[in-house]
Design a protein around this motif. Structure first.
Motif, PDB file in Angstrom:
ATOM      1  N   PHE A   1       0.655  -1.100  -0.001  1.00 33.51           N
ATOM      2  CA  PHE A   1      -0.052  -0.050  -0.071  1.00 33.51           C
ATOM      3  C   PHE A   1       1.080   1.340   0.151  1.00 33.51           C
ATOM      4  N   ALA A   2       1.915   1.485   0.818  1.00 32.98           N
ATOM      5  CA  ALA A   2       2.858   2.340   0.802  1.00 32.98           C
ATOM      6  C   ALA A   2       3.477   2.698  -0.583  1.00 32.98           C
ATOM      7  N   SER A   3       3.837   1.556  -1.121  1.00 31.98           N
ATOM      8  CA  SER A   3       4.301   1.744  -2.762  1.00 31.98           C
ATOM      9  C   SER A   3       3.306   2.369  -3.613  1.00 31.98           C
ATOM     10  N   VAL A   4       2.055   1.777  -3.332  1.00 34.46           N
ATOM     11  CA  VAL A   4       0.949   2.259  -4.399  1.00 34.46           C
ATOM     12  C   VAL A   4       0.542   3.651  -4.200  1.00 34.46           C
ATOM     13  N   MET A   5       0.459   4.006  -2.950  1.00 24.96           N
ATOM     14  CA  MET A   5       0.205   5.474  -2.680  1.00 24.96           C
ATOM     15  C   MET A   5       1.257   6.154  -3.070  1.00 24.96           C
ATOM     16  N   ALA A   6       2.661   5.983  -2.681  1.00 22.82           N
ATOM     17  CA  ALA A   6       3.682   6.845  -3.073  1.00 22.82           C
ATOM     18  C   ALA A   6       3.782   6.911  -5.010  1.00 22.82           C
ATOM     19  N   LYS A   7       3.455   5.943  -5.528  1.00 15.98           N
ATOM     20  CA  LYS A   7       3.120   5.973  -6.945  1.00 15.98           C
ATOM     21  C   LYS A   7       2.022   6.918  -7.218  1.00 15.98           C
ATOM     22  N   TYR A   8       0.927   6.798  -6.702  1.00 17.61           N
ATOM     23  CA  TYR A   8      -0.220   7.718  -7.046  1.00 17.61           C
ATOM     24  C   TYR A   8       0.114   9.199  -6.615  1.00 17.61           C
ATOM     25  N   GLU A   9       0.750   9.524  -5.661  1.00 14.99           N
ATOM     26  CA  GLU A   9       1.076  10.787  -5.134  1.00 14.99           C
ATOM     27  C   GLU A   9       2.150  11.347  -5.964  1.00 14.99           C
ATOM     28  N   ASP A  10       2.917  10.812  -6.652  1.00 16.08           N
ATOM     29  CA  ASP A  10       4.059  11.231  -7.631  1.00 16.08           C
ATOM     30  C   ASP A  10       3.394  11.272  -9.161  1.00 16.08           C
ATOM     31  N   ARG A  11       2.908  10.352  -9.601  1.00 22.72           N
ATOM     32  CA  ARG A  11       2.243  10.161 -10.947  1.00 22.72           C
ATOM     33  C   ARG A  11       0.977  11.387 -11.112  1.00 22.72           C
ATOM     34  N   ASP A  12       0.142  11.260 -10.015  1.00 25.08           N
ATOM     35  CA  ASP A  12      -1.220  11.917 -10.278  1.00 25.08           C
ATOM     36  C   ASP A  12      -1.123  13.268  -9.594  1.00 25.08           C
ATOM     37  N   ALA A  13      -0.022  13.815  -8.917  1.00 23.88           N
ATOM     38  CA  ALA A  13      -0.138  14.941  -8.189  1.00 23.88           C
ATOM     39  C   ALA A  13      -0.727  16.013  -8.812  1.00 23.88           C
ATOM     40  N   LEU A  14      -0.621  16.225 -10.237  1.00 23.33           N
ATOM     41  CA  LEU A  14      -1.198  17.596 -10.742  1.00 23.33           C
ATOM     42  C   LEU A  14      -2.217  17.004 -11.708  1.00 23.33           C
ATOM     43  N   ARG A  15      -2.688  15.785 -11.667  1.00 24.33           N
ATOM     44  CA  ARG A  15      -3.790  15.221 -12.614  1.00 24.33           C
ATOM     45  C   ARG A  15      -5.193  15.975 -12.150  1.00 24.33           C
ATOM     46  N   TRP A  16      -5.427  16.068 -10.755  1.00 23.95           N
ATOM     47  CA  TRP A  16      -6.720  16.370 -10.658  1.00 23.95           C
ATOM     48  C   TRP A  16      -6.619  17.898 -10.006  1.00 23.95           C
ATOM     49  N   THR A  17      -7.852  18.230  -9.885  1.00 22.01           N
ATOM     50  CA  THR A  17      -8.038  19.804  -9.222  1.00 22.01           C
ATOM     51  C   THR A  17      -7.971  19.746  -7.610  1.00 22.01           C
TER      52      THR A  17
END
Ligand SMILES: [Mg+2]
Length: 112
Positions: A86-102
């Motif tokens: 889970f920690a790895s997946v959250m880190a992935k999303y927080e990096d990859r999608d940081a600017l994706r959403w409003t």
């Protein structure tokens, strides 16, 4: 209950039986089965296919729970620590999608 405790509880349950964990192939089929059951409930509740009057009311929560049980079982069978996963997946999303959403932050910065 922590994720580690969930993994331990599932392992305790499955270890009671000679059959043990399913193979990875069967785990995938179990995930597909349970996803289908969840999809059925979603379709009945939100979609265009209401239940027949004689069909019992299902539970979205229980179907999500079934999926969770299979995911935890699969992780156990593969000897994966879901805390680390889970920690790895959250880190992935927080990096990859940081600017994706409003962001809700009024300054317009990335979400915390
Ligand atoms: Mg189910």
């Amino acid at each position: 209950m922590t994720v580690s405790e969930m993994q331990q509880q599932v392992d305790g349950w499955i270890s009671r039986f000679e059959e043990g964990y399913f193979s990875p192939q069967t785990m995938i089929l179990r995930l597909a089965e349970e996803l289908g059951e969840l999809a059925r409930e979603v379709n009945h509740r939100f979609g265009e296919k209401p239940k027949k009057p004689e069909e019992p009311e299902g539970s979205l929560a229980m179907e999500l729970g079934d999926l969770l049980f299979v995911v935890v079982s699969f992780a156990n069978a593969l000897e994966l620590d879901l805390n680390q996963v889970f920690a790895s997946v959250m880190a992935k999303y927080e990096d990859r999608d940081a600017l994706r959403w409003t962001p809700k932050n009024p300054s317009g910065g990335p979400p915390l």
